[in-house]
Design an enzyme around this catalytic site. Structure first.
Site, short mmCIF file in Angstrom:
data_model
loop_
_atom_site.label_atom_id
_atom_site.label_comp_id
_atom_site.label_asym_id
_atom_site.label_seq_id
_atom_site.Cartn_x
_atom_site.Cartn_y
_atom_site.Cartn_z
N ARG A 158 0.85 -1.18 0.00
CA ARG A 158 0.00 0.00 0.00
C ARG A 158 0.90 1.24 0.00
O ARG A 158 1.68 1.43 0.93
CB ARG A 158 -0.91 -0.01 1.24
CG ARG A 158 -1.70 1.27 1.40
CD ARG A 158 -2.67 1.22 2.58
NE ARG A 158 -3.28 2.53 2.67
CZ ARG A 158 -3.21 3.34 3.73
NH1 ARG A 158 -2.60 2.95 4.84
NH2 ARG A 158 -3.76 4.52 3.70
N HIS A 203 -2.83 11.02 0.80
CA HIS A 203 -2.27 10.79 2.13
C HIS A 203 -1.58 12.09 2.57
O HIS A 203 -0.38 12.16 2.71
CB HIS A 203 -1.31 9.60 2.11
CG HIS A 203 -1.00 9.02 3.46
ND1 HIS A 203 -1.15 7.68 3.75
CD2 HIS A 203 -0.54 9.58 4.60
CE1 HIS A 203 -0.78 7.44 5.00
NE2 HIS A 203 -0.39 8.59 5.54
N GLU A 239 -7.21 8.56 6.45
CA GLU A 239 -7.46 9.22 7.73
C GLU A 239 -7.92 10.67 7.59
O GLU A 239 -7.21 11.60 8.01
CB GLU A 239 -6.20 9.15 8.61
CG GLU A 239 -5.71 7.74 8.88
CD GLU A 239 -4.47 7.71 9.78
OE1 GLU A 239 -4.03 8.76 10.25
OE2 GLU A 239 -3.95 6.60 10.00
N ASN A 272 -7.15 1.93 10.20
CA ASN A 272 -5.82 2.13 10.79
C ASN A 272 -5.98 2.14 12.30
O ASN A 272 -6.70 2.98 12.84
CB ASN A 272 -5.21 3.46 10.32
CG ASN A 272 -4.87 3.45 8.84
OD1 ASN A 272 -4.99 2.42 8.18
ND2 ASN A 272 -4.42 4.58 8.33
N TYR A 325 -3.89 1.87 16.06
CA TYR A 325 -2.65 1.84 16.83
C TYR A 325 -2.90 1.65 18.32
O TYR A 325 -2.23 0.87 18.97
CB TYR A 325 -1.84 3.13 16.59
CG TYR A 325 -1.30 3.21 15.19
CD1 TYR A 325 -0.06 2.68 14.86
CD2 TYR A 325 -2.06 3.78 14.16
CE1 TYR A 325 0.42 2.71 13.56
CE2 TYR A 325 -1.59 3.81 12.86
CZ TYR A 325 -0.35 3.28 12.57
OH TYR A 325 0.12 3.31 11.27
N GLU A 355 -3.36 -0.14 8.31
CA GLU A 355 -2.15 0.25 9.06
C GLU A 355 -2.27 -0.29 10.48
O GLU A 355 -3.32 -0.18 11.10
CB GLU A 355 -1.98 1.77 9.19
CG GLU A 355 -1.56 2.48 7.94
CD GLU A 355 -1.41 3.99 8.15
OE1 GLU A 355 -1.13 4.43 9.29
OE2 GLU A 355 -1.59 4.73 7.17
O1 IFM Z 1 2.81 7.67 9.96
C1 IFM Z 1 1.43 7.71 10.15
C2 IFM Z 1 0.70 7.52 8.84
O2 IFM Z 1 1.07 8.47 7.90
C3 IFM Z 1 -0.79 7.62 9.05
N1 IFM Z 1 -1.24 6.78 10.12
C4 IFM Z 1 -0.50 6.81 11.36
C5 IFM Z 1 0.98 6.64 11.10
C6 IFM Z 1 1.76 6.67 12.44
O3 IFM Z 1 1.56 7.88 13.09
#
Ligand code: IFM
Length: 453
Positions: free
Chosen positions: A81, A125, A170, A296, A298, A356
């Site tokens: 990606r 992006h 995002e 995405n 985290y 992500e």
């Molecule tokens: O690096 C970023 C990415 O560009 C978008 N999502 C989160 C990642 C980590 O912060």
């Protein structure tokens, strides 16, 4: 299937990939006719990024893309990606095309296909052409039409070979980090502008979907969000209400209109005159049917009622019982399982992909040919296990992309945060697969979590 198979294997057609974004890796900021983006302007403005870091050179991927595809092959990736830089294609954001920019992605796509790696292209992006920001940026609805024209040009050129398209990455970050919090380009600080930006971004997405379908036969089209997995810190009514407001601000404000429900009433009431006027025709455009939702993830958000917070009395809580990454983000894999289940339960998402997931840690430079990053391997193992649990619970999760293929420019944090499964020495541009990357290669090869990991 043995018991072990049942507990560790992924579906046979599971997509294994890694992700990057143009401004974070390409460099070559002034080459081959590329125009200025808001991130060029922002990162060159003193005080905006740590150490004044910029994406001028980044990982020099623009010149090293062949080697980087070889790295992907060494990792056994099935999909990659990447994002396309709008200012390389249309240096002024609209109008004249830059053939050299299109040629670059043409070569990259052909190289990926020749290597047996499926390209997944993200069309935006975060690198808006500065000329469009000068004309009002994302709060200006004309930016949505400019995006549609750019998408038309890209998909006409690459649509015969790229099948997987992601319109936006995002949009919460583009709108709220860029136009309200000011931590990201273009660094503006108006909540009203951020809401207007979010609306234009959603419109841009909706305009792009039928264009992609027209230019790329058999295309699978989606959008990538970074939905928050929100937990109230207590069952108290005030904490529950704060968590729901945060969910409205971060999640429902995007998900509801994308899935045809318009903007959520409770948030419209809260935002009052700051909310953008949205016509029924615009809401219908935004709700263009998609094939998948990119997620995405985290870390989760632990939310409490905070009367001292100027932002709708929403407060965040740190959990001392959890581990935190170098971004100061909590490691909480259950959040990923819960999030995927919530999305499937509450919205007609079609397929889901984790587009992500990954972690920054303070990696030591290679020693004796090894980059030891056990915490990152642990993070991946826990989160892939969370994916597997979601699949077992019936979630249509079809693939997973590690963030990131390689260390890169982490926006306002510059080069201080390393997310890669490949280490990058920014002085020499040498790459080295980290221990976590070798672990990921084994996982992909086995289509299962390794027994001892
Ligand atoms: O690096 C970023 C990415 O560009 C978008 N999502 C989160 C990642 C980590 O912060």
């Amino acid at each position: 299937m043995t018991t072990t198979d049942q507990t560790t294997r992924f579906p046979d057609d599971f997509v294994w990939g890694a992700a990057t974004a143009a401004y974070q890796i390409e460099g070559a900021a002034h080459e081959d006719g590329r125009g200025e983006s808001i991130w060029d302007r922002f990162s060159h403005t003193p005080g905006k990024t740590l150490n004044g870091d910029t994406g001028d050179v980044a990982c020099d991927h623009y010149h090293r893309w062949r080697d980087d595809i070889a790295l992907m092959q060494a990792l056994g990736l099935r999909a990659y990606r990447f994002s396309i830089a709008w200012p390389r294609i249309m240096p002024n954001g609209r109008g004249a095309l830059n053939p050299a920019g299109l040629d670059f992605y043409d070569r990259l796509v052909d190289g990926l296909l020749a290597a047996g790696i499926t390209p997944w292209a993200t069309l935006y992006h975060w690198d808006l052409p500065q000329a469009l920001e000068d004309a009002g940026g994302w709060p200006n609805r004309a930016t949505a039409e400019a995006f549609a024209a750019y998408v038309d040009a890209v998909t006409r050129r690459l649509g015969d070979r790229v099948r997987y398209w992601i319109t936006l990455n995002e949009p919460w970050c583009s709108a709220f980090l860029g136009y309200h919090i000011g931590h990201h380009a273009p660094g503006r600080t108006s909540f009203r502008d951020a809401l207007a930006a979010a609306h234009t971004l959603l419109l841009a997405h909706g305009l792009a979907v039928p264009i992609i379908r027209a230019n790329s036969r058999g295309a699978r089209v989606g959008i990538t969000l970074n939905p928050a997995q929100v937990y109230a810190v207590s069952p108290e009514a005030e904490d529950q209400a704060a968590a729901w407001r945060y969910d409205g601000y971060f999640n429902r404000w995007f998900l509801d209109p994308l899935y045809g429900r318009g903007y959520p009433e409770d948030m419209l009431a809260l935002y009052g005159a700051d909310a953008p006027a949205a016509s029924p025709a615009e809401l219908a455009t935004i709700a263009a049917p998609t094939d998948f939702l990119g997620v995405n993830y985290y870390a989760p958000s632990f939310i409490r009622h905070d009367p001292g917070s100027a932002f709708f009395a929403i407060g965040h809580q740190r959990r001392d019982d959890l581990d935190y990454t170098a971004m100061d983000w909590a490691v909480y894999p259950q959040g990923l399982t819960d999030l995927l289940q919530r999305l499937q339960r509450d919205y007609p998402v079609g397929e889901l992909y984790v587009t992500e997931n990954g972690a920054a840690y303070d990696d030591a430079p290679p020693r004796d040919g090894v980059v030891a990053d056990p915490e990152r391997t642990r993070y991946y193992r826990l989160h892939l296990n969370a994916c597997r649990q979601a699949i077992a619970a019936g979630v249509p999760l079809k693939g997973y992309f590690a963030w990131s293929l390689m260390d890169n420019f982490e926006w306002a944090f510059g080069y201080t945060k390393r997310f890669g499964i490949v280490y990058v020495d920014y002085t020499t541009q040498q790459r080295m697969i980290k221990a976590s990357g070798h672990w990921y290669r084994q996982t992909i090869a086995a289509n299962a979590l390794p027994e001892q990991s």
